[in-house]
Scaffold this motif. Sequence first.
Motif, PDB file in Angstrom:
ATOM      1  N   ALA A  96      -4.354  -3.652   3.974  1.00  0.00           N
ATOM      2  CA  ALA A  96      -3.552  -3.325   5.133  1.00  0.00           C
ATOM      3  C   ALA A  96      -4.233  -4.521   5.959  1.00  0.00           C
ATOM      4  CB  ALA A  96      -4.066  -1.893   5.530  1.00  0.00           C
ATOM      5  N   ASP A  97      -3.575  -5.630   6.486  1.00  0.00           N
ATOM      6  CA  ASP A  97      -3.787  -6.448   7.156  1.00  0.00           C
ATOM      7  C   ASP A  97      -2.633  -7.067   7.915  1.00  0.00           C
ATOM      8  OD1 ASP A  97      -4.739  -9.475   7.870  1.00  0.00           O
ATOM      9  OD2 ASP A  97      -6.489  -8.474   7.465  1.00  0.00           O
ATOM     10  N   ASP A  98      -2.778  -7.491   9.097  1.00  0.00           N
ATOM     11  CA  ASP A  98      -1.567  -8.172   9.773  1.00  0.00           C
ATOM     12  C   ASP A  98      -1.443  -9.488   9.634  1.00  0.00           C
ATOM     13  OD1 ASP A  98      -3.818  -8.452  11.386  1.00  0.00           O
ATOM     14  OD2 ASP A  98      -2.849  -8.383  13.136  1.00  0.00           O
ATOM     15  N   ALA A 114       1.287  -4.158   0.023  1.00  0.00           N
ATOM     16  CA  ALA A 114       0.638  -4.872   1.456  1.00  0.00           C
ATOM     17  C   ALA A 114       1.412  -4.224   2.438  1.00  0.00           C
ATOM     18  CB  ALA A 114       0.890  -6.535   1.149  1.00  0.00           C
ATOM     19  N   VAL A 115       0.495  -3.865   3.672  1.00  0.00           N
ATOM     20  CA  VAL A 115       1.329  -3.507   4.906  1.00  0.00           C
ATOM     21  C   VAL A 115       0.576  -4.252   5.924  1.00  0.00           C
ATOM     22  CG1 VAL A 115       1.873  -1.152   3.817  1.00  0.00           C
ATOM     23  CG2 VAL A 115      -0.143  -1.359   5.184  1.00  0.00           C
ATOM     24  N   GLY A 116       1.192  -4.180   7.038  1.00  0.00           N
ATOM     25  CA  GLY A 116       0.864  -5.036   8.211  1.00  0.00           C
ATOM     26  C   GLY A 116       0.203  -4.206   9.466  1.00  0.00           C
ATOM     27  N   PHE A 140      -3.559 -13.913   4.788  1.00  0.00           N
ATOM     28  CA  PHE A 140      -4.822 -13.318   4.168  1.00  0.00           C
ATOM     29  C   PHE A 140      -4.510 -12.343   3.058  1.00  0.00           C
ATOM     30  CE2 PHE A 140      -7.621  -9.854   3.906  1.00  0.00           C
ATOM     31  CZ  PHE A 140      -9.044 -10.557   3.676  1.00  0.00           C
ATOM     32  N   ARG A 141      -3.333 -11.587   3.317  1.00  0.00           N
ATOM     33  CA  ARG A 141      -2.747 -10.587   2.328  1.00  0.00           C
ATOM     34  C   ARG A 141      -2.503 -11.417   1.117  1.00  0.00           C
ATOM     35  NH1 ARG A 141       0.466  -8.352   6.502  1.00  0.00           N
ATOM     36  NH2 ARG A 141       2.455  -9.132   5.470  1.00  0.00           N
TER      37      ARG A 141
END
Length: 218
Positions: A8-10, A33-35, A14-15
């Motif tokens: 979970a990173d925007d 993966a989510v932002g 990086f994801r």
Amino acid sequence: MEPVFIIADDHPLFRDAMSQAILGFLPNCELKAVGDLESLRALLKDLGSADLVMLDLAMPGTTGVSGIIQVRAEFPDTPIVVVSASEDPATIRRCLDLGVSGFIPKSSSSADIQAAIENIQLGEIWIPPNIDLDETVDAETRELIDKLNSLTPQQMRVLAMLGEGLLNKQIAFELGVSEATIKAHVSAVLLKLEVDSRTQAVIIMNRINAGFPSSQGS
């Protein structure tokens, strides 16, 4: 069954980098993966649970402890590891005190990421090497965190929604319960936090959040 991890990173780059690092030693791991926080909550509801959530401190929808509180409240059995650009011992200590399973700086090597995940999968708490967490949280903040941790998962969800400025009827709609139930939860939250108003309860969250990195530095 292979483990299911959520990153979970925007930041897409990086994801992708974190995904590559994980697949390097867990090639059969199922990665999602989510932002933003709402996408994370929706995905966890859809999945029912995950083996690990790798949570950015300051992606859209959350700053500091608010994301930790909401995920822990809704999915108390899902381990959370915070992943952040910050390596400040006080920030790490606060996250651990709020119940996360570990803290991985974004500067970590692939070997450190592997060590962190392997230890967390064994039920251990992982922090970066050579980080001294002694006396990193002042007595007042620690007392506030202890009060926060005394809340039930539902009470923590209500507090998080109070922090978003929602009214009782809005919270009741979101949680699918009566407004009377929410009023009872709010009263219990105020009692456990030893405050007299919703505003004071939100101030406690803001105090714990003080010093967390901004979204630009997450």
